[in-house]
Design a protein around this motif. Structure first.
Motif, PDB file in Angstrom:
ATOM      1  N   LEU A   1     -11.092  -2.633  -4.543  1.00 38.30           N
ATOM      2  CA  LEU A   1     -12.738  -2.482  -5.345  1.00 38.30           C
ATOM      3  C   LEU A   1     -14.072  -1.354  -4.729  1.00 38.30           C
ATOM      4  CD1 LEU A   1     -12.821  -5.868  -8.008  1.00 38.30           C
ATOM      5  CD2 LEU A   1     -12.926  -3.234  -8.382  1.00 38.30           C
ATOM      6  N   ARG A   2     -13.738  -2.086  -3.488  1.00 38.96           N
ATOM      7  CA  ARG A   2     -14.444  -1.442  -2.301  1.00 38.96           C
ATOM      8  C   ARG A   2     -14.383  -0.434  -2.424  1.00 38.96           C
ATOM      9  NH1 ARG A   2     -19.423  -2.463  -1.932  1.00 38.96           N
ATOM     10  NH2 ARG A   2     -19.492  -4.404  -1.240  1.00 38.96           N
ATOM     11  N   LEU A   3     -13.469   0.397  -1.850  1.00 37.64           N
ATOM     12  CA  LEU A   3     -12.744   2.099  -1.809  1.00 37.64           C
ATOM     13  C   LEU A   3     -13.658   3.137  -3.414  1.00 37.64           C
ATOM     14  CD1 LEU A   3      -9.660   2.075   0.132  1.00 37.64           C
ATOM     15  CD2 LEU A   3     -11.901   1.844   0.638  1.00 37.64           C
ATOM     16  N   MET A   4     -13.327   1.955  -4.387  1.00 38.50           N
ATOM     17  CA  MET A   4     -13.638   2.663  -5.367  1.00 38.50           C
ATOM     18  C   MET A   4     -15.302   2.227  -5.438  1.00 38.50           C
ATOM     19  SD  MET A   4     -11.349   0.750  -8.725  1.00 38.50           S
ATOM     20  CE  MET A   4     -11.682   1.985  -9.850  1.00 38.50           C
ATOM     21  N   PHE A   5     -15.976   1.494  -5.320  1.00 40.05           N
ATOM     22  CA  PHE A   5     -17.287   1.707  -5.686  1.00 40.05           C
ATOM     23  C   PHE A   5     -17.806   0.971  -4.198  1.00 40.05           C
ATOM     24  CE2 PHE A   5     -15.216  -0.155  -9.091  1.00 40.05           C
ATOM     25  CZ  PHE A   5     -15.293   1.465 -10.693  1.00 40.05           C
ATOM     26  N   PRO A   6     -18.419   2.205  -3.454  1.00 36.06           N
ATOM     27  CA  PRO A   6     -18.725   1.768  -2.263  1.00 36.06           C
ATOM     28  C   PRO A   6     -19.440   1.154  -2.089  1.00 36.06           C
ATOM     29  CG  PRO A   6     -18.299   4.354  -2.567  1.00 36.06           C
ATOM     30  CD  PRO A   6     -17.403   3.530  -3.653  1.00 36.06           C
ATOM     31  N   ASN A   7     -20.479   1.687  -2.954  1.00 39.92           N
ATOM     32  CA  ASN A   7     -22.371   0.641  -2.889  1.00 39.92           C
ATOM     33  C   ASN A   7     -22.589  -1.165  -3.991  1.00 39.92           C
ATOM     34  OD1 ASN A   7     -23.418   2.939  -2.055  1.00 39.92           O
ATOM     35  ND2 ASN A   7     -22.322   3.999  -2.833  1.00 39.92           N
ATOM     36  N   ALA A   8     -21.164  -0.708  -4.408  1.00 41.32           N
ATOM     37  CA  ALA A   8     -21.216  -1.727  -5.834  1.00 41.32           C
ATOM     38  C   ALA A   8     -21.261  -4.114  -4.753  1.00 41.32           C
ATOM     39  CB  ALA A   8     -20.147  -2.157  -6.249  1.00 41.32           C
ATOM     40  N   LEU A   9     -22.375  -4.327  -5.574  1.00 39.32           N
ATOM     41  CA  LEU A   9     -22.289  -5.794  -4.799  1.00 39.32           C
ATOM     42  C   LEU A   9     -21.076  -6.213  -5.775  1.00 39.32           C
ATOM     43  CD1 LEU A   9     -26.119  -5.761  -6.177  1.00 39.32           C
ATOM     44  CD2 LEU A   9     -25.013  -5.535  -3.399  1.00 39.32           C
ATOM     45  N   LEU A  10     -20.256  -6.755  -4.652  1.00 38.94           N
ATOM     46  CA  LEU A  10     -18.850  -7.604  -5.378  1.00 38.94           C
ATOM     47  C   LEU A  10     -18.734  -9.291  -4.306  1.00 38.94           C
ATOM     48  CD1 LEU A  10     -16.229  -5.110  -3.874  1.00 38.94           C
ATOM     49  CD2 LEU A  10     -17.023  -5.323  -5.967  1.00 38.94           C
ATOM     50  N   PRO A  11     -18.953  -9.235  -5.658  1.00 41.24           N
ATOM     51  CA  PRO A  11     -18.944 -11.408  -4.315  1.00 41.24           C
ATOM     52  C   PRO A  11     -17.811 -11.871  -3.960  1.00 41.24           C
ATOM     53  CG  PRO A  11     -19.143 -11.082  -7.115  1.00 41.24           C
ATOM     54  CD  PRO A  11     -18.706  -9.770  -6.409  1.00 41.24           C
ATOM     55  N   SER A  12     -17.715 -12.490  -3.412  1.00 44.40           N
ATOM     56  CA  SER A  12     -16.677 -13.637  -2.435  1.00 44.40           C
ATOM     57  C   SER A  12     -17.137 -14.470  -3.486  1.00 44.40           C
ATOM     58  CB  SER A  12     -16.254 -13.695  -1.280  1.00 44.40           C
ATOM     59  OG  SER A  12     -15.952 -14.327  -0.929  1.00 44.40           O
ATOM     60  N   THR A  13     -16.272 -15.314  -4.649  1.00 45.37           N
ATOM     61  CA  THR A  13     -16.736 -16.281  -5.225  1.00 45.37           C
ATOM     62  C   THR A  13     -16.409 -16.901  -5.049  1.00 45.37           C
ATOM     63  OG1 THR A  13     -14.845 -15.289  -6.782  1.00 45.37           O
ATOM     64  CG2 THR A  13     -16.818 -14.187  -7.465  1.00 45.37           C
ATOM     65  N   THR A  14     -17.022 -18.673  -5.599  1.00 45.17           N
ATOM     66  CA  THR A  14     -16.531 -19.934  -5.987  1.00 45.17           C
ATOM     67  C   THR A  14     -14.885 -20.158  -6.268  1.00 45.17           C
ATOM     68  OG1 THR A  14     -18.927 -20.600  -6.985  1.00 45.17           O
ATOM     69  CG2 THR A  14     -17.005 -22.227  -6.421  1.00 45.17           C
ATOM     70  N   ALA A  15     -14.276 -19.318  -7.084  1.00 54.21           N
ATOM     71  CA  ALA A  15     -13.198 -19.344  -7.623  1.00 54.21           C
ATOM     72  C   ALA A  15     -11.995 -19.102  -6.238  1.00 54.21           C
ATOM     73  CB  ALA A  15     -12.406 -18.447  -8.780  1.00 54.21           C
ATOM     74  N   LEU A  16     -12.304 -18.419  -5.246  1.00 55.00           N
ATOM     75  CA  LEU A  16     -11.817 -17.486  -4.456  1.00 55.00           C
ATOM     76  C   LEU A  16     -11.633 -19.070  -4.013  1.00 55.00           C
ATOM     77  CD1 LEU A  16     -10.330 -15.621  -3.063  1.00 55.00           C
ATOM     78  CD2 LEU A  16     -11.690 -14.217  -2.603  1.00 55.00           C
ATOM     79  N   GLY A  17     -13.073 -19.326  -3.532  1.00 54.90           N
ATOM     80  CA  GLY A  17     -13.404 -20.569  -2.260  1.00 54.90           C
ATOM     81  C   GLY A  17     -12.625 -21.758  -2.807  1.00 54.90           C
ATOM     82  N   THR A  18     -11.859 -22.500  -4.135  1.00 57.34           N
ATOM     83  CA  THR A  18     -11.499 -23.400  -4.527  1.00 57.34           C
ATOM     84  C   THR A  18      -9.684 -22.853  -4.735  1.00 57.34           C
ATOM     85  OG1 THR A  18     -13.542 -23.412  -6.760  1.00 57.34           O
ATOM     86  CG2 THR A  18     -11.209 -24.348  -6.837  1.00 57.34           C
ATOM     87  N   ILE A  19      -9.521 -21.792  -4.285  1.00 53.70           N
ATOM     88  CA  ILE A  19      -7.747 -22.177  -4.207  1.00 53.70           C
ATOM     89  C   ILE A  19      -7.255 -21.911  -2.859  1.00 53.70           C
ATOM     90  CG2 ILE A  19      -7.226 -21.126  -6.659  1.00 53.70           C
ATOM     91  CD1 ILE A  19      -6.762 -18.323  -5.082  1.00 53.70           C
ATOM     92  N   HIS A  20      -8.544 -21.671  -2.038  1.00 51.21           N
ATOM     93  CA  HIS A  20      -8.283 -21.369  -0.704  1.00 51.21           C
ATOM     94  C   HIS A  20      -8.762 -21.727   0.365  1.00 51.21           C
ATOM     95  CE1 HIS A  20      -7.404 -19.953   3.407  1.00 51.21           C
ATOM     96  NE2 HIS A  20      -5.929 -20.437   2.947  1.00 51.21           N
ATOM     97  N   PRO A  21      -9.483 -22.680   1.281  1.00 53.57           N
ATOM     98  CA  PRO A  21     -10.271 -23.709   1.921  1.00 53.57           C
ATOM     99  C   PRO A  21     -11.218 -22.643   2.588  1.00 53.57           C
ATOM    100  CG  PRO A  21      -8.828 -24.400   3.414  1.00 53.57           C
ATOM    101  CD  PRO A  21      -8.312 -23.473   2.164  1.00 53.57           C
ATOM    102  N   LEU A  22     -10.578 -21.365   3.449  1.00 50.04           N
ATOM    103  CA  LEU A  22     -11.282 -20.179   3.905  1.00 50.04           C
ATOM    104  C   LEU A  22     -10.856 -18.496   2.898  1.00 50.04           C
ATOM    105  CD1 LEU A  22     -10.221 -20.455   7.243  1.00 50.04           C
ATOM    106  CD2 LEU A  22     -12.154 -21.015   6.537  1.00 50.04           C
ATOM    107  N   GLY A  23     -11.181 -19.292   1.305  1.00 49.82           N
ATOM    108  CA  GLY A  23     -11.123 -17.986   0.548  1.00 49.82           C
ATOM    109  C   GLY A  23     -12.657 -16.975   0.251  1.00 49.82           C
ATOM    110  N   ARG A  24     -13.698 -17.819   0.339  1.00 44.00           N
ATOM    111  CA  ARG A  24     -14.920 -17.085   0.715  1.00 44.00           C
ATOM    112  C   ARG A  24     -15.013 -16.364   1.738  1.00 44.00           C
ATOM    113  NH1 ARG A  24     -18.688 -21.915  -1.099  1.00 44.00           N
ATOM    114  NH2 ARG A  24     -17.097 -23.013   0.517  1.00 44.00           N
ATOM    115  N   GLU A  25     -14.598 -16.786   3.032  1.00 41.75           N
ATOM    116  CA  GLU A  25     -14.308 -15.779   4.000  1.00 41.75           C
ATOM    117  C   GLU A  25     -13.396 -14.498   4.323  1.00 41.75           C
ATOM    118  OE1 GLU A  25     -14.758 -19.281   3.519  1.00 41.75           O
ATOM    119  OE2 GLU A  25     -15.571 -20.238   6.053  1.00 41.75           O
ATOM    120  N   LYS A  26     -12.310 -15.025   3.669  1.00 42.06           N
ATOM    121  CA  LYS A  26     -11.117 -14.060   3.337  1.00 42.06           C
ATOM    122  C   LYS A  26     -11.995 -12.697   3.015  1.00 42.06           C
ATOM    123  CE  LYS A  26      -7.461 -17.263   4.610  1.00 42.06           C
ATOM    124  NZ  LYS A  26      -6.510 -16.211   4.982  1.00 42.06           N
ATOM    125  N   GLY A  27     -12.582 -13.143   1.128  1.00 37.44           N
ATOM    126  CA  GLY A  27     -12.548 -12.046   0.407  1.00 37.44           C
ATOM    127  C   GLY A  27     -14.160 -11.220   0.885  1.00 37.44           C
TER     128      GLY A  27
END
Ligand code: 5AD
Ligand code: FES
Length: 351
Positions: free
Chosen positions: A259-285
């Protein structure tokens, strides 16, 4: 040749169906790392080291819909329902302002209790008290006229995930009174009114095939949203999908990079759901190309009631704890939290 596809995606912001499918199906750790490094480079060029924060205020968990995946669906009799009063929402904003939030995301189930007048009033009050803040609404499908009235009252942005761009898949996730075509109608209405629009989808939702994900990417390319939120599907115990398996960390991160390469200017959240499936999910996002985090700003008493899925994180913490926790987490990986509205950078998109 996978690397060539990644290069091409960076070049053209798009691939053909076949190319996307190849990229998805033949991923490897090496290719992911390469994708993420280009995604970081692109993000860095436009947004630097800044990570934008959004204060998420979950103001009602009443919902008239019955989406099969969602923990606050109307058929879930185990959900303890709540509604915040206007003053409770305003005091969450006050706490948020002190903590450096300059965007409030007002999110809720589709709750008919809050009429347009209430929403418009609320928006103008927040805008009057915090004129340097942006307001994002996330309250589902409404009419063009309602969307227009919120915009005229001062709302800046709107989040409405399309969930899946496949007609057939959409019907497997939703009861038949909900349609993909109305969801899309809403998104186009929001864009034409002038909102910064966010859409997105769940990764690994039941019945999702790789082909469906390609349809999601192609639909997003058509929509050209300002924001794209994705997160893994996570089962909720009181839903028809209770025993389905969750989406994976790896695939979600891979799609953030794409998505970042498709939408260079976009605002892309690293979501709570990502943080829920892995303790460092949001950092990895963030390290895969995201540039937004949305710490919870809901009053502590209601947090555990806004359970879209099982084991949601941050339900026992105060707003300030999440705010500073996030700052530490971002600093640790070399990023700075910006005290800023964090608007979309790039040309205004006319439709
Ligand atoms: N797992 C992950 N995400 C979910 N959402 C709703 N239910 C779930 C779930 N079980 C997401 C939807 C919705 C957003 C607010 O939360 O994509 O748009
Ligand atoms: Fe909520 Fe870390 S962000 S506790």
């Amino acid at each position: 040749e996978q690397k060539l596809l990644v290069n091409k995606l960076k070049q053209d912001n798009l691939l053909s169906k076949e190319e996307f499918l190849t990229l998805l199906k033949q991923s490897s750790e090496e290719i992911s790392e390469y994708l993420f490094s280009l995604a970081r480079e692109v993000r860095q060029k436009i947004y630097g080291n800044s990570v934008y924060i959004r204060g998420l205020i979950e103001f009602t968990n009443f919902c008239k819909n019955d989406c099969f995946y969602c923990g606050i669906r109307k058929s879930n009799a185990n959900a303890e329902r709540y509604r915040l009063l206007e003053d409770e929402i305003l005091s969450a904003c006050e706490i948020g302002y002190e903590l450096g939030f300059r965007t409030y995301v007002l999110q809720g189930g589709e709750d008919g209790y809050y009429k347009d007048d209430f929403i418009c009033n609320l928006i103008s009050r927040i805008k009057r008290d915090y004129s340097d803040c942006a307001i994002t609404l996330s309250i589902g499908e409404r009419s063009y006229d309602s969307y227009l009235s919120y915009y005229q009252a001062g709302a800046d942005r709107y989040l409405l995930r399309h969930e899946t761009a496949s007609e057939e898949h959409y019907q497997k996730l939703h009861p038949s009174n909900l349609t993909l075509s109305n969801r899309k109608r809403c998104l186009w209405d929001l864009k034409s009114i002038g909102y910064q629009v966010g859409s997105g989808f769940m990764v690994g939702s039941p019945y999702q095939k790789p082909e469906n994900l390609i349809e999601d990417l192609l639909f997003l390319h058509e929509l050209q949203p300002h924001m794209v939120g994705i997160g893994p599907f996570i089962p909720h115990k009181d839903t028809p999908f209770a025993s389905e398996s969750a989406g994976t960390l790896e695939l979600t991160l891979y799609l953030i990079g794409i998505l970042r390469l498709m939408f260079p200017n976009a605002l892309l959240p690293s979501t709570t759901a990502l943080g829920t499936i892995h303790p460092l999910g949001r950092e990895k996002g963030i390290l895969a190309g995201a540039n937004v985090v949305m710490p919870n700003l809901s009053p502590r008493e209601v947090r555990s009631k806004y359970m879209l899925y099982d084991n949601k994180i941050c339900t026992g913490d105060e707003a300030a704890e999440c705010r500073f926790c996030m700052e530490r987490r971002m600093n640790k990986i070399g990023y700075e939290i910006a005290v800023d509205r964090g608007d979309y950078k790039g040309g205004k998109c006319y439709v």
